[in-house]
Design a protein around this motif. Structure first.
Motif, short mmCIF file in Angstrom:
data_model
loop_
_atom_site.label_atom_id
_atom_site.label_comp_id
_atom_site.label_asym_id
_atom_site.label_seq_id
_atom_site.Cartn_x
_atom_site.Cartn_y
_atom_site.Cartn_z
N THR A 1 0.83 -1.21 0.00
CA THR A 1 0.00 0.00 0.00
C THR A 1 0.87 1.26 0.00
N VAL A 2 1.93 1.24 0.80
CA VAL A 2 2.85 2.38 0.82
C VAL A 2 3.48 2.58 -0.55
N TRP A 3 3.84 1.50 -1.21
CA TRP A 3 4.38 1.61 -2.56
C TRP A 3 3.34 2.20 -3.51
N ALA A 4 2.09 1.74 -3.41
CA ALA A 4 1.04 2.25 -4.29
C ALA A 4 0.83 3.75 -4.09
N LEU A 5 0.95 4.21 -2.83
CA LEU A 5 0.77 5.63 -2.54
C LEU A 5 1.90 6.49 -3.12
N THR B 1 4.53 5.06 -11.05
CA THR B 1 5.94 4.72 -11.05
C THR B 1 6.04 3.20 -10.99
N VAL B 2 7.23 2.69 -11.19
CA VAL B 2 7.41 1.24 -11.13
C VAL B 2 7.01 0.72 -9.75
N VAL C 1 3.08 0.91 -9.37
CA VAL C 1 2.39 -0.10 -10.16
C VAL C 1 2.61 -1.49 -9.57
N THR C 2 3.81 -1.75 -9.08
CA THR C 2 4.10 -3.05 -8.45
C THR C 2 3.24 -3.25 -7.21
N GLY C 3 3.18 -2.20 -6.38
CA GLY C 3 2.36 -2.28 -5.19
C GLY C 3 0.90 -2.47 -5.51
N MET C 4 0.40 -1.75 -6.52
CA MET C 4 -1.00 -1.87 -6.91
C MET C 4 -1.31 -3.26 -7.44
#
Length: 273
Positions: free
Chosen positions: A11-15, A193-194, A197-200
């Protein structure tokens, strides 16, 4: 449990590239499309009318409410802190399940579950210097709606295959997820961002769908109360991810709290109903 343990870091990555409302809508919409394809390919019939109240609870609690509230919380709370706060979820799930099914776990079970929950509450207050934060409010709201979704999903998994329970849940929520996505994109500019998108992708494929397939199947096999307490280990695993992948500072009491909670799991799994 292991699948869900990576949800907060993802989730942090997606944000990193999406706003909280956009992230919630997109993960639900993608999971809904994936689930719809699986249901269509397997030619699964529409569930009986008596199952729909439970499926709506799964959709509202696990597909919409929990993702949105935890995403809002992670804007101000660290992954490690949020993971330990959500450690109260197993106790809430067991309590809701007891009300729904009428099954009464033993006194040893409730004692261990309460000790684990109190350890989490103490850690939360220590982290916030005695006063809950807005992020904690989001997290406690998230665990309440998710507990209802877990308990209802575990109950339904005794009548439907576990994968169909969550598949119908995300499909039912698909119109809401799509509407939230469209509206959110008008005021939350997306910057994919990469990492984002990975987090999502992980949130949609695993946290919102794949992880629930095995989770609900496990609940049906050993019962909702006992299965829910296995999730007490989730904060410990998420703490590891927060340090290794997120570079977060580990609070001194975080591993102590997680170990106490881990001990409570052993007691709840040995306790009889």
């Amino acid at each position: 449990m292991v699948s869900f343990s990576f949800s907060f870091p993802a989730t942090v990555w997606a944000l990193d590239g999406f706003g909280p409302w956009t992230a919630t809508g997109v993960r639900g919409a993608l999971a809904g499309l994936l689930a719809a394809a699986c249901l269509f390919a397997a030619r699964v019939p529409v569930p009986a009318r008596r199952h729909w109240p439970g499926l709506l609870t799964v959709a509202g609690g696990c597909v919409v409410g929990f993702p949105l509230l935890t995403t809002l919380a992670l804007r101000t709370s660290t992954t490690a802190h949020s993971a330990v706060v959500i450690g109260v979820l197993p106790l809430a799930t067991a309590a809701v399940s007891t009300v729904l099914t009428g099954r009464r776990p033993s006194r040893a079970f409730w004692t261990a579950a309460c000790v684990g929950a109190l350890a989490v509450a103490a850690f939360t207050l220590w982290q916030s210097r005695g006063l809950p934060t807005l992020g904690d409010g989001y997290l406690f709201g998230a665990l309440l709606v998710c507990a209802a979704g877990y308990a209802q999903g575990g109950r339904l998994a005794s009548h439907l295959p576990g994968w169909q329970v969550i598949a119908w849940g995300v499909v039912v929520a698909l119109p809401v997820s799509a509407l939230v996505t469209v509206l959110a994109l008008t005021w939350e500019p997306a910057h994919p961002t990469v990492k984002a998108v990975t987090g999502m992708a992980y949130l949609a494929a695993v946290s919102q769908f794949g992880g629930f397939v095995v989770w609900y199947r496990g609940m049906a096999a050993i019962g909702v109360p006992k299965a829910s307490q296995i999730q007490l280990a989730q904060p410990l695993v998420t703490l590891v991810w927060s340090v290794l992948l997120m570079g977060e500072h580990l609070p001194p009491l975080a591993p102590v709290t997680a170990v106490v909670v881990l001990g409570c799991i052993a007691v709840t799994q040995r306790a009889r109903s």
